[in-house]
Each structure stands twice: as C-alpha cells, then as structure tokens.
Design a protein around this motif. Structure first.
Motif, mmCIF file in Angstrom:
data_model
loop_
_atom_site.group_PDB
_atom_site.id
_atom_site.type_symbol
_atom_site.label_atom_id
_atom_site.label_comp_id
_atom_site.label_asym_id
_atom_site.label_seq_id
_atom_site.Cartn_x
_atom_site.Cartn_y
_atom_site.Cartn_z
ATOM 1 N N ASN A 214 0.824 -1.208 0.000
ATOM 2 C CA ASN A 214 0.000 0.000 0.000
ATOM 3 C C ASN A 214 0.856 1.255 0.000
ATOM 4 O OD1 ASN A 214 -2.436 -1.408 0.000
ATOM 5 N ND2 ASN A 214 -2.564 -1.470 2.232
ATOM 6 N N ASN A 215 1.944 1.212 0.754
ATOM 7 C CA ASN A 215 2.863 2.347 0.850
ATOM 8 C C ASN A 215 3.488 2.666 -0.500
ATOM 9 O OD1 ASN A 215 4.939 3.918 2.880
ATOM 10 N ND2 ASN A 215 3.198 3.024 3.952
ATOM 11 N N LEU A 216 3.794 1.621 -1.260
ATOM 12 C CA LEU A 216 4.469 1.779 -2.546
ATOM 13 C C LEU A 216 3.493 1.845 -3.722
ATOM 14 C CD1 LEU A 216 7.350 -0.843 -2.053
ATOM 15 C CD2 LEU A 216 7.522 1.648 -1.835
ATOM 16 N N ASN A 217 2.202 1.735 -3.423
ATOM 17 C CA ASN A 217 1.167 1.720 -4.473
ATOM 18 C C ASN A 217 1.368 0.579 -5.462
ATOM 19 O OD1 ASN A 217 -0.307 4.058 -3.582
ATOM 20 N ND2 ASN A 217 1.372 5.315 -4.383
ATOM 21 N N VAL A 218 1.776 -0.579 -4.932
ATOM 22 C CA VAL A 218 1.942 -1.771 -5.760
ATOM 23 C C VAL A 218 0.672 -2.606 -5.645
ATOM 24 C CG1 VAL A 218 3.219 -3.918 -6.074
ATOM 25 C CG2 VAL A 218 4.447 -1.817 -5.511
ATOM 26 N N PRO A 219 -0.017 -2.894 -6.753
ATOM 27 C CA PRO A 219 -1.234 -3.710 -6.681
ATOM 28 C C PRO A 219 -0.921 -5.142 -6.273
ATOM 29 C CG PRO A 219 -0.623 -3.310 -8.967
ATOM 30 C CD PRO A 219 0.296 -2.464 -8.127
ATOM 31 N N LEU A 220 -1.917 -5.797 -5.706
ATOM 32 C CA LEU A 220 -1.729 -7.152 -5.203
ATOM 33 C C LEU A 220 -1.201 -8.091 -6.273
ATOM 34 C CD1 LEU A 220 -2.109 -9.157 -2.865
ATOM 35 C CD2 LEU A 220 -4.458 -9.507 -3.664
ATOM 36 N N ARG A 221 -1.658 -7.918 -7.516
ATOM 37 C CA ARG A 221 -1.241 -8.822 -8.595
ATOM 38 C C ARG A 221 0.259 -8.741 -8.863
ATOM 39 N NH1 ARG A 221 -3.770 -4.525 -11.169
ATOM 40 N NH2 ARG A 221 -2.406 -3.294 -12.545
ATOM 41 N N ASP A 222 0.911 -7.677 -8.404
ATOM 42 C CA ASP A 222 2.342 -7.498 -8.644
ATOM 43 C C ASP A 222 3.180 -7.712 -7.388
ATOM 44 O OD1 ASP A 222 2.137 -6.876 -11.400
ATOM 45 O OD2 ASP A 222 1.509 -4.840 -10.915
ATOM 46 N N THR A 223 2.605 -8.390 -6.389
ATOM 47 C CA THR A 223 3.367 -8.773 -5.206
ATOM 48 C C THR A 223 3.829 -10.211 -5.370
ATOM 49 O OG1 THR A 223 1.344 -9.420 -4.033
ATOM 50 C CG2 THR A 223 2.147 -7.181 -3.692
ATOM 51 N N TRP A 224 5.077 -10.467 -4.982
ATOM 52 C CA TRP A 224 5.696 -11.786 -5.109
ATOM 53 C C TRP A 224 6.215 -12.209 -3.742
ATOM 54 C CZ3 TRP A 224 6.920 -14.302 -9.998
ATOM 55 C CH2 TRP A 224 6.321 -13.666 -11.092
ATOM 56 N N ALA A 225 5.971 -13.456 -3.360
ATOM 57 C CA ALA A 225 6.384 -13.928 -2.035
ATOM 58 C C ALA A 225 6.975 -15.330 -2.124
ATOM 59 C CB ALA A 225 5.198 -13.917 -1.074
ATOM 60 N N PHE A 226 8.024 -15.556 -1.325
ATOM 61 C CA PHE A 226 8.733 -16.839 -1.297
ATOM 62 C C PHE A 226 8.876 -17.300 0.146
ATOM 63 C CE2 PHE A 226 10.075 -14.486 -5.013
ATOM 64 C CZ PHE A 226 10.097 -15.443 -6.028
ATOM 65 N N GLY A 227 8.665 -18.600 0.392
ATOM 66 C CA GLY A 227 8.798 -19.106 1.750
ATOM 67 C C GLY A 227 9.106 -20.586 1.792
ATOM 68 N N ASP A 228 9.349 -21.077 3.012
ATOM 69 C CA ASP A 228 9.710 -22.486 3.186
ATOM 70 C C ASP A 228 8.945 -23.170 4.303
ATOM 71 O OD1 ASP A 228 11.705 -23.018 5.784
ATOM 72 O OD2 ASP A 228 11.580 -20.942 5.141
ATOM 73 N N SER A 229 8.221 -22.417 5.134
ATOM 74 C CA SER A 229 7.576 -23.043 6.289
ATOM 75 C C SER A 229 6.144 -22.549 6.452
ATOM 76 C CB SER A 229 8.366 -22.774 7.571
ATOM 77 O OG SER A 229 8.292 -21.400 7.911
ATOM 78 N N LEU A 230 5.410 -23.184 7.365
ATOM 79 C CA LEU A 230 4.003 -22.855 7.543
ATOM 80 C C LEU A 230 3.792 -21.445 8.093
ATOM 81 C CD1 LEU A 230 2.416 -26.185 8.837
ATOM 82 C CD2 LEU A 230 2.046 -25.057 6.635
ATOM 83 N N ASN A 231 4.802 -20.861 8.752
ATOM 84 C CA ASN A 231 4.583 -19.487 9.204
ATOM 85 C C ASN A 231 4.679 -18.481 8.052
ATOM 86 O OD1 ASN A 231 7.300 -18.768 8.825
ATOM 87 N ND2 ASN A 231 7.808 -18.814 10.985
ATOM 88 N N ASP A 232 4.979 -18.985 6.840
ATOM 89 C CA ASP A 232 4.937 -18.155 5.634
ATOM 90 C C ASP A 232 3.598 -18.271 4.916
ATOM 91 O OD1 ASP A 232 7.722 -17.367 5.807
ATOM 92 O OD2 ASP A 232 8.246 -19.363 5.056
ATOM 93 N N TYR A 233 2.767 -19.209 5.343
ATOM 94 C CA TYR A 233 1.606 -19.593 4.535
ATOM 95 C C TYR A 233 0.620 -18.442 4.307
ATOM 96 C CZ TYR A 233 -2.450 -22.169 2.855
ATOM 97 O OH TYR A 233 -3.516 -22.600 2.102
#
Length: 278
Positions: A214-233
């Motif tokens: 929201n701060n950067l005015n980046v729409p949800l479709r352009d957010t990328w996330a990477f994780g390895d455990s359930l606390n990233d889910y």
C-alpha cells in the motif's frame, strides 16, 4: 524514520528501481539463507545477486526479507554471506520494519506507530504465560535471536493439538496474536515441537506485506512472495504470486499445490523471477 540505534555498519543494497512495479518478499531463514554450511555454499546467492543487478530495470522490484528472526540475528547471519542487502527488512515476524536508506538501517516510525495505536502491551505476554501455566500448558522461552521489540517467542513441547486453541483464545483475550506453527528442524528448531510467537494483532508476515504494498502503491497482482515453512503460509496465500521453495517443509508444499519450485534457496527464487522478465 530514525537510524537503528548502535548500528555503525554500512548496508549496501540492490539499486532502487527507477519505477517501482513489483514488491518481492522473501522469508530469510531456509529461504534466502540456508541453515547448513553445505547449503550455504550451494544455494545460488552469487547467481541471484548477479541476476538482480543485471535485470534491475526489467524486474522494477522493491525487494525485502520478512523474517521471524530479530534484526540483530539477521544482520549477524547475513555477514560474510551476502554482498547486497535488500531494500527493506521486516524482522521479528514483521513486527519491526526497517528500510535501508543511504546504506543505513532505518526503522519505520509509521509502522511502529501503527502497533502502538493498536493498544498492544508486551507486559500482557507475561500474563498469558502465567495463565497458561495454571492450566498445565508450560511454554519454554526461545533464545534471544527470536525476541524483538514487539515479539516474544516460545516452544511448546507437546503433541496435544487441542491446547493450541486454548493458547490462541487466551492470547486474544489480552489483545495479543499467537502465531503458531510446527517447528522446522531444518532451520535449527527442535523436533516434535510447536513454535509460538506472541505479536501485536495488527502484525504478521501478511500484514507487513500489505502495509508495504500500500505504501508503494503496488497492486496485489504485482506482489511476489517466497517461503519455506508454515509461518509463511498466510503471506503466500495473500500475495499475488507465491512460491514454496524445493527445500520447503512438506506441510507447506502440500498446501501450495502447483506453486512449488523445482530448485532450493536462491536458485529457486531466481527460477521464479526469471518468469517476469519483459
């Protein structure tokens, strides 16, 4: 923003994009940085850093780490391992947000104020622990690396799943969120144990990703996330583009369906980022 107290270190970051088009968020431990010495040497960090440098304009991404570790632990682990820091670090399960500005680590006062305004009181965690103990639910405090300004972390050595809802309900009574996941021994956690992090209700990996986007005015479709455990889910479910690495906890992989990468660690992150080259 104010510079992090007692930090004289210089933090060289990736070049900030001329035009911000994406937000790229990576978990730190066992996602961006492996736990074992062998994997540290075979994880692809050099190749990933080179790829990001060479494709800065095409990626147009603000890059950051969102980690359960506190800021001092992250800095200690990253030394002698990386050559470039990301643009921001959300430490202590997203309860502390730091931007790297002019090679200095600066805390986001706006994020801190949001937590204060939520009514969070860290003293209430002591009351939660005491009330749980009365009910026979004894939690063991974790080492210093997993405590922050607004977070305290505990282990619960038990296989009684019914106690999890009790911990969540009592925490809620004190305006505290209990983030609970099964421990990942690959990241150095004990086996057959729950990882319990007490944080403000307004915080978490998903929440800080939302705040930054929201701060950067980046729409949800352009957010990328990477994780390895359930606390990233929760973060992975919320982001527009989400990936579990090849080395991820099987419990996370089973939930991510077709969003499991072929490669581990930074090789996996690079595998996904190559898909967004223009």
């Amino acid at each position: 923003m104010t510079t992090l107290i007692n930090s004289s270190d210089s933090f060289e970051t990736f070049k900030y994009p001329k035009c911000v088009g994406r937000l790229i968020c990576c978990d730190f431990d066992e996602t961006y940085m492996p736990h074992s010495e062998y994997d540290k040497k075979h994880n692809g960090i050099v190749e990933l850093e080179q790829f990001i440098d060479e494709n800065n304009d095409k990626l147009s991404g603000v890059i950051g780490w969102i980690s359960g570790s506190n800021i001092f632990s992250i800095i200690k682990k990253s030394k002698h391992y990386i050559s470039k820091y990301p643009h921001f670090i959300a430490a202590s399960l997203g309860t502390e947000l730091y931007w790297i500005i002019d090679n200095k680590l600066c805390i986001s006062e706006e994020w801190c104020n949001k937590i204060v305004d939520s009514g969070f009181d860290k003293n209430n965690i002591v009351k939660i622990i005491s009330e749980l103990a009365i009910r026979g639910i004894v939690l063991n405090k974790q080492k210093d690396d997993f405590h922050g300004i607004f977070m305290e972390s505990y282990y619960y050595y038990s296989n009684k799943d019914e106690h999890i809802s009790v911990i969540e309900n009592i925490s809620s009574k004190y305006n505290v969120k209990a983030e609970i996941s099964y421990c990942n021994p690959a990241a150095g956690d004990p086996q057959e144990c729950y990882d319990i992090m007490f944080i403000p209700n307004c915080c978490g990996k998903k929440e800080v990703l939302m705040f930054i986007a929201n701060n950067l005015n980046v729409p949800l479709r352009d957010t990328w996330a990477f994780g390895d455990s359930l606390n990233d889910y929760e973060m992975l479910v919320y982001a527009g583009n989400s990936f579990a690495l090849a080395n991820a906890d099987p419990a996370l992989k089973s939930r991510m369906n077709n969003s499991v990468l072929k490669y581990k660690y930074c090789y996996g992150i690079m595998e996904a980022l190559k898909k967004i080259q223009l």
